[in-house]
Design an enzyme around this catalytic site. Structure first.
Site, PDB file in Angstrom:
ATOM      1  N   CYS B 107       0.855  -1.181   0.000  1.00  0.00           N
ATOM      2  CA  CYS B 107       0.000   0.000   0.000  1.00  0.00           C
ATOM      3  C   CYS B 107       0.888   1.226   0.000  1.00  0.00           C
ATOM      4  CB  CYS B 107      -0.919  -0.011   1.231  1.00  0.00           C
ATOM      5  SG  CYS B 107      -1.932   1.468   1.350  1.00  0.00           S
ATOM      6  N   LEU B 108       1.033   1.806  -1.154  1.00  0.00           N
ATOM      7  CA  LEU B 108       1.876   2.995  -1.262  1.00  0.00           C
ATOM      8  C   LEU B 108       1.232   3.909  -2.293  1.00  0.00           C
ATOM      9  CD1 LEU B 108       4.554   4.362  -0.419  1.00  0.00           C
ATOM     10  CD2 LEU B 108       5.619   3.235  -2.365  1.00  0.00           C
TER      11      LEU B 108
END
Lengths: 1094, 170
Positions: B107-108
């Site tokens: 999750c970036l």
């Protein structure tokens, strides 16, 4: 009941077989057998037997049998006759039934005609026994007469019986069940054929090694060329024929008996024989038999027959068999046999015999005719391809004249091509003749099978085949121009329809694409071929329509070749020397025909050697005349740098398109172009209408106009004019002697005619500039001379060991000009160019040697004195310089460019040039690129190339100093000097001037020296690259895969590095080995490399 | 003053270049940059089959983080319209991290909606490297890890070491 039936069964079956298949027919069967069971057993027996029947499909029999069985079950005994009459059409079944008929009377319910019926049946039995067929057919009885009946039994009993049968309706009105004895016989023949003859035929086909001596076959064997396959097939055919002959003999014997009987009866009784027409019967019988035989011909037999036919027909028509032992080319090429060719005669006789035999046994039906047609068709193709492929020039006149006598009326007088005439002759006197001979032997009607219109058809077929062949060869024909005119005559005579013209253009376009328009061909080659194409197609079709159809792909491709225009222009401008050389080559080529085939390359080489003799010596003016490339091959290195034009020419090494210059100088061609625009000539007796496939805007061209076609093919005139201008500019600048502008002017005239005066105005101005410059130059120098005289001239000696004269060209802001300097040592000339009219000439900045700068200034002053309000802008890089270098042991005199002269001048020792000459102990001057860059402000690459030029001249030597990566250049003061006495690093200077540098003209080309230099490990760029590659390898082995084989790594590098990966696998391997030695990598199982984990 | 012989055929106009070709070009350039100016602790390279749209990368855990001394393998899958769409990046090495789930998904934001064509492989790798030291606990994929990161660094470190497992390359 079942048991009884079973026993009768067997008994019955045995007799049935005996009666059918054995000649010694047992006497009439005892009567009293119940019919239904008999019929049943019979059918079962058949079923049983059909399994072993070798040739007849059991399936069909089975069906008939079941049908018969069903019928038998259905009908009551009294209907037996019906059954018989129902089934005659089923050959085997009905035959047997018929034979079995005599056993029926007992069962027939008593009625009034019972006596007649019995009589009839007895008669039937007698007759059938007589004419029954033997069980074997042997080819050992070629006479055709059945052996067991050598003596024909003409006893009255037989005749009576036959009479009864034939005239049953009148003689035995009571016999209800009668049958036609002739159809019975026919059926029996069919059965016999399928049961006995077909197996024999199969045996014949399987005959492998022919053992039995066949005299006729032996006869044909005497020719000594018969191959084994042919013999084998011949044996198959002959034995098949023999078998059939024997069988037919048997059949006709029975038939003859019947016929004789009938005739006899007629004669004897003279009674009114109701409608038994012997002739009709005979012809029907023959037709049946032939149909039987014709349909029975198996594929194997057809194949054998084909082989035999091919061989015989080939011999007759003069076409060598494929497997012919005589390998030499002469006999391989098909040629019509001469009148007294024994082989052909023998083959012809043999063929006639064979055809007759075939006809006799009924194998000459449609199948044979189709086969023969196929063979003849193949023969025609083979003959045309074999006899004329690659034969483009006229065949020798002797044979031609003999042919001319025989060939005739059918071919028009317009056809003059020797190939066509000989082909027509072959078709008429051999092909058609053979067809006639064969077909007349097999045809039934009296009409001639080959008519005159057929002959015409044959000839047109042959012609179309020839045209196909020529079309396929067209590309080679083009390459062989002009030796291939004969082939073009053929082609012109044969491409008479628009369809064929279309075929020609499509095929040729295809050939162009695959054979010419690919990256492997240089533009020069393409253009040379193009010229040949123009010639060829013009010879082929004066209307140029065909050419127009094949050109587009060529044009399209040439537009992709940037250098095409340049090549054409330089070709047009080729100097007289080159033209002369090219002419010589042409003459040479005529003498050595084989060189032609080899293509253009030998031409180029010869041209070179031809040019060698005429070395042009530099003019006294100090500027070398622009000698053609070819005259200076020996001094190739000079050329590399001396001038743009010659540089280009020599570096390419392929010569120029001198053909164009040849054409341009050809007076006949010029005349043509003059006539071109004239109106239609009403007195032209050779006028022909425009071809049908011409386009809407078609305008008939008068000449082949190679140059015009070529120029128009190269795209828009703008492009061409621009290119022409820039090339002319180059040439004008490099030529020293304006008297030699003829060629340029001539081309200019040509282009003006084509493009109009306005378009070429620039070129006019350019030429005028050069001419004006000369006058101006003279004027300025005259002014100087006067000045100098006034100044009581103390000649200034130009410093040092170089620079005698210089020649520079400059560009003025509004004007350009040339200047010449005449000092005792230095002459300075200039050319003044009008800036607006010359194609872009960039200024390149660098500092000229001081003396030259002074000269420039003086020249400038002189010019401005003459033409006020005008200024000169100097274009230093365009000049040429005559340089004389006085070295310790020699003097080098060279024509070179201004930058080169400037660079070498920089080696002139700063204090004074005299020093070097006077002081032998002084070390030779040395410079690095960086130093030169600082002093000259010249582009580094240019400096490097200039230095290489001087290295190649044996004036400089390159050293590699250990500390800095930039090479140092040092003057070779004396050729006898040891390579080096002060720089240890020179020991590994492998590329410089090895050992004594005294080899003649032996310096290496600048290019190669450069390349070698880049491979040295110390090279910083190389080092950089290796570092980068190492990064790639590390990245690859870290991420992509922990261990990889060498080949995969190399492949990855090639894919991934945008600039390409020039190393070979071996080089990469060496590199990796180094890394292994450094402990960075290791090799694991399977030869895979991986990084050492740290 | 061209050499007549230097008549290399001019290839036809390159009008219809397939879109993947641009991505490949760009990736070649990126690779060249990565190789000529490598960043410490990260590296990347196209996968062994020579497909430029599929890369493998390595990140070394930054010092002073629970990941110090560990190396993590990642996979990059570039879309054909790269760099106008982000690559799909996955951790191939099992990692215990608040913003990485157990199948390696990350999750970036810059790999999602914040992607711009200005990013490249190297910047992505450096971002991921810094993510190791500074997880975004506001939007965790691994809630437990996010909790432990603040509450119990020692346990977190243990979990990291438990989860980490060097994977063997093909």
């Amino acid at each position: 009941m079942p048991a009884a039936v079973a026993s009768r069964f067997q008994d019955r079956r045995r007799r049935v077989f005996q009666s059918v298949f054995h000649t010694d027919l047992s006497p009439p069967t005892p009567q009293g057998v119940p019919l239904p069971s008999a019929n049943l057993s019979f059918s079962q027996g058949l079923q049983y037997h059909s399994g072993t029947g070798p040739t007849v499909g059991s399936g069909s029999f089975y069906e008939e049998d079941t049908q018969a069985t069903a019928q038998t079950g259905f009908y009551n005994p009294s209907d037996q006759g019906l059954l018989v009459s129902h089934t005659p059409s089923t050959s085997f079944h009905s035959t047997v039934t018929a034979v079995s008929q005599p056993s029926q009377p007992q069962l027939v319910p008593p009625d009034t005609g019972i006596g007649d019926q019995v009589a009839y049946d007895n008669a039937w039995r007698l007759v059938t026994a007589r004419i029954a067929l033997p069980s074997t057919v042997t080819s050992s009885t070629p006479s055709g007469s059945p052996p067991q009946d050598a003596a024909l039994p003409c006893d009255g009993e037989f005749w009576d019986a036959l009479n009864h049968i034939v005239n049953a309706s009148t003689l035995l009105p009571g016999a209800l069940r009668t049958d036609d004895i002739f159809s019975w016989h026919t059926h029996q023949v069919r059965a016999h054929f399928s049961q006995q003859v077909l197996p024999r035929l199969l045996d014949c086909l399987n005959t492998r090694p022919p053992e039995d001596g066949d005299p006729e076959r032996k006869g044909s064997n005497q020719n000594g060329t018969n191959s084994i396959t042919y013999e084998r097939h011949m044996v198959i055919v002959m034995s098949s024929i023999r078998t059939l002959e024997a069988a037919l003999g048997l059949y006709s014997h029975g038939f003859d008996l019947l016929v004789q009987g009938v005739t006899h009866t007629k004669n004897a009784a003279a009674s009114s024989a109701p409608g038994v027409n012997i002739d009709v019967l005979a012809s029907r019988f023959r037709r049946d038999i032939h149909a039987l035989v014709g349909n029975s011909a198996s594929q194997q037999l057809t194949k054998s027959l084909r082989t035999v036919l091919v061989r015989l027909v080939g011999d007759v028509l003069g076409i060598p068999a494929e497997g012919d032992d005589a390998r030499n080319l002469k006999s391989r090429r098909p040629a019509p046999p001469t009148v007294d060719d024994h082989k052909a005669l023998a083959a012809r006789q043999r063929l006639h015999g064979l055809v007759e035999q075939l006809h006799n046994v009924g194998l000459s039906g449609e199948r044979f005719q189709v086969l023969f047609a196929e063979v003849m068709d193949w023969m025609m193709s083979t003959f045309v391809c074999g006899a004329y492929a690659g034969v483009w020039s006229a065949t020798d006149r002797r044979s031609l004249s003999s042919v001319l006598n025989t060939v005739s009326r059918s071919t028009g007088s317009s056809v003059t091509s020797p190939c066509i005439i000989s082909l027509m002759d072959w078709v008429e006197n051999h092909f058609a003749r053979l067809s006639f001979e064969v077909l007349s032997r097999v045809s039934h009607d009296s009409v001639s099978p080959v008519t005159l219109s057929d002959l015409k058809t044959y000839q047109s077929l042959a012609l179309s085949r020839l045209s196909t062949l020529r079309i396929a060869e067209l590309f080679d024909i083009v390459l062989a121009w002009p030796d291939s005119r004969g082939a073009l005559d053929d082609l012109r005579a044969t491409i008479t329809t628009s369809a064929r013209r279309l075929q020609l253009t499509t095929h040729f376009t295809q050939a162009l694409k695959t054979r010419l328009l690919h990256p492997g061909c240089s533009t020069l080659e393409i253009l040379q071929t193009y010229i040949d194409i123009i010639h060829t197609f013009h010879a082929l079709d004066h209307s140029k329509v065909l050419l127009g159809h094949v050109e587009p792909s060529l044009k399209l491709y040439l537009w992709q070749r940037e250098d095409a225009v340049r090549i054409v222009v330089t070709g047009l401008l080729a100097s007289p020397e080159e033209v002369r050389a090219a002419r010589k080559v042409k003459e040479l080529g005529k003498q050595q025909a084989e060189q032609k085939k080899a293509g253009k390359r030998p031409e180029v080489e010869t041209r070179r050697s031809a040019g060698k003799g005429s070395l042009v010596t530099p003019t006294t003016r100090g500027v070398s005349s622009r000698t053609p490339t070819t005259t200076r091959q020996r001094e190739k290195l000079d050329m590399d740098a001396s001038s743009a034009t010659s540089n280009k020419g020599s570096a390419s090494g392929t010569g120029k398109l001198v053909e164009l210059a040849l054409l341009l100088n050809d007076p006949t061609k010029t005349r043509h172009t003059l006539v071109e625009d004239e109106e239609l000539d009403w007195n032209d007796m050779n006028w022909v209408p425009d071809p049908v496939d011409a386009g809407a805007n078609y305008k008939r061209p008068k000449s082949e106009d190679v140059i015009g076609t070529l120029i128009s093919a190269l795209g828009s005139e703008d492009v061409f004019i621009k290119e022409f201008a820039s090339i002319v500019a180059e040439r004008l600048l490099s030529l020293s002697d304006p008297a030699r502008f003829d060629q340029e002017l001539r081309v200019l005239d040509l282009l003006k005619r084509r493009f109009g005066e306005a378009a070429l105005q620039n070129c006019d101005v350019m030429i005028k500039d050069i001419e004006d410059s000369r006058r101006l130059d003279d004027a300025i120098r005259r002014a100087w001379d006067e000045q100098r005289k006034l100044a009581a001239a103390t000649p200034v000696t130009m410093s040092g060991h170089f620079l005698r004269s210089a020649d520079k060209r400059k560009k003025a802001a509004a004007l350009q000009r040339q200047q010449q300097q005449e000092l005792e040592p230095t002459q300075y000339h200039a050319r003044i160019l009008s800036r607006l009219f010359w194609p872009g000439l960039d200024r390149e900045h660098f500092l000229l040697p001081d003396p030259i700068v002074e000269e420039q200034k003086r020249y400038e002053q002189g010019y401005e004195h003459l033409k006020s309000n005008r200024k000169l802008t100097w274009l230093n890089q365009l000049g040429t310089v005559r340089v004389e270098l006085e070295l310790r042991d020699r003097t080098v005199s060279v024509d070179c460019t201004t930058p080169q002269a400037t660079v070498i001048y920089a080696f002139n020792d700063s204090d004074d040039g005299d020093l070097e000459i006077d002081n032998d102990n002084k070390p030779p001057a040395r410079r690095t690129v960086d130093e030169l860059y600082n002093t000259l402000q010249m582009d580094e690459d240019l400096i490097a190339s200039c230095l290489e030029y001087w290295v190649s001249k044996n004036v400089l030597r390159r050293l590699r100093s250990p500390s800095s990566s930039a090479p140092t250049y040092v003057v070779i003061e004396s050729l006898s000097d040891p390579i080096d006495n002060d720089l240890p690093s020179q020991e590994d200077d492998t590329f410089g001037n090895p050992a004594t540098t005294s080899q003649e003209g032996g310096a290496q080309p600048a290019e190669s020296a450069k390349e070698e230099g880049s491979k040295q490990t110390i090279d910083p760029k190389e080092q950089e690259r290796r570092t980068m590659y190492w990064q790639y390898i590390k990245g690859m082995l870290t991420n992509a895969s922990a261990s990889m084989p060498l080949a995969q790594m190399a492949m990855m590098m090639k894919i991934l590095i945008a600039d390409g990966f020039p190393w070979t696998n071996e080089e990469l391997g060496e590199f990796l080995a180094e890394k292994i030695a450094e402990g960075e990598m290791e090799v694991v199982s399977g030869g895979k490399y991986r990084l050492v984990k740290k | 003053m061209g050499d007549i012989q230097s008549s290399a055929p001019i290839l036809g106009a390159r009008k219809n270049v397939d879109p993947g070709q641009n991505a490949v070009k760009r990736l070649q350039t990126e690779l060249m940059q990565l190789m000529t100016s490598p960043a410490p602790g990260v590296s990347a390279f196209p996968s062994a089959d020579g497909n430029l749209l599929s890369w493998r990368a390595t990140i070394e855990g930054p010092e002073d983080t629970p990941y110090a001394g560990l190396t993590f393998k990642l996979s990059f899958e570039f879309p054909a319209n790269y760099p106008y769409a982000p690559p799909t990046v996955l951790f191939r090495t099992p990692i215990y991290h608040p913003n990485v789930d157990f199948s390696g998904r990350i999750c970036l934001d810059i790999l999602k909606d914040k992607w711009t064509a200005a990013y490249n492989t190297q910047t992505v790798l450096l971002s991921l490297q810094s993510l190791l030291g500074e997880p975004n606990n506001a939007s965790p994929l691994n809630g437990e890890a996010a909790e432990l990161w603040d509450k119990d660094p020692t346990l977190f470190k243990t979990k990291v070491m438990d989860r980490h497992k060097d994977i063997d390359d093909d």
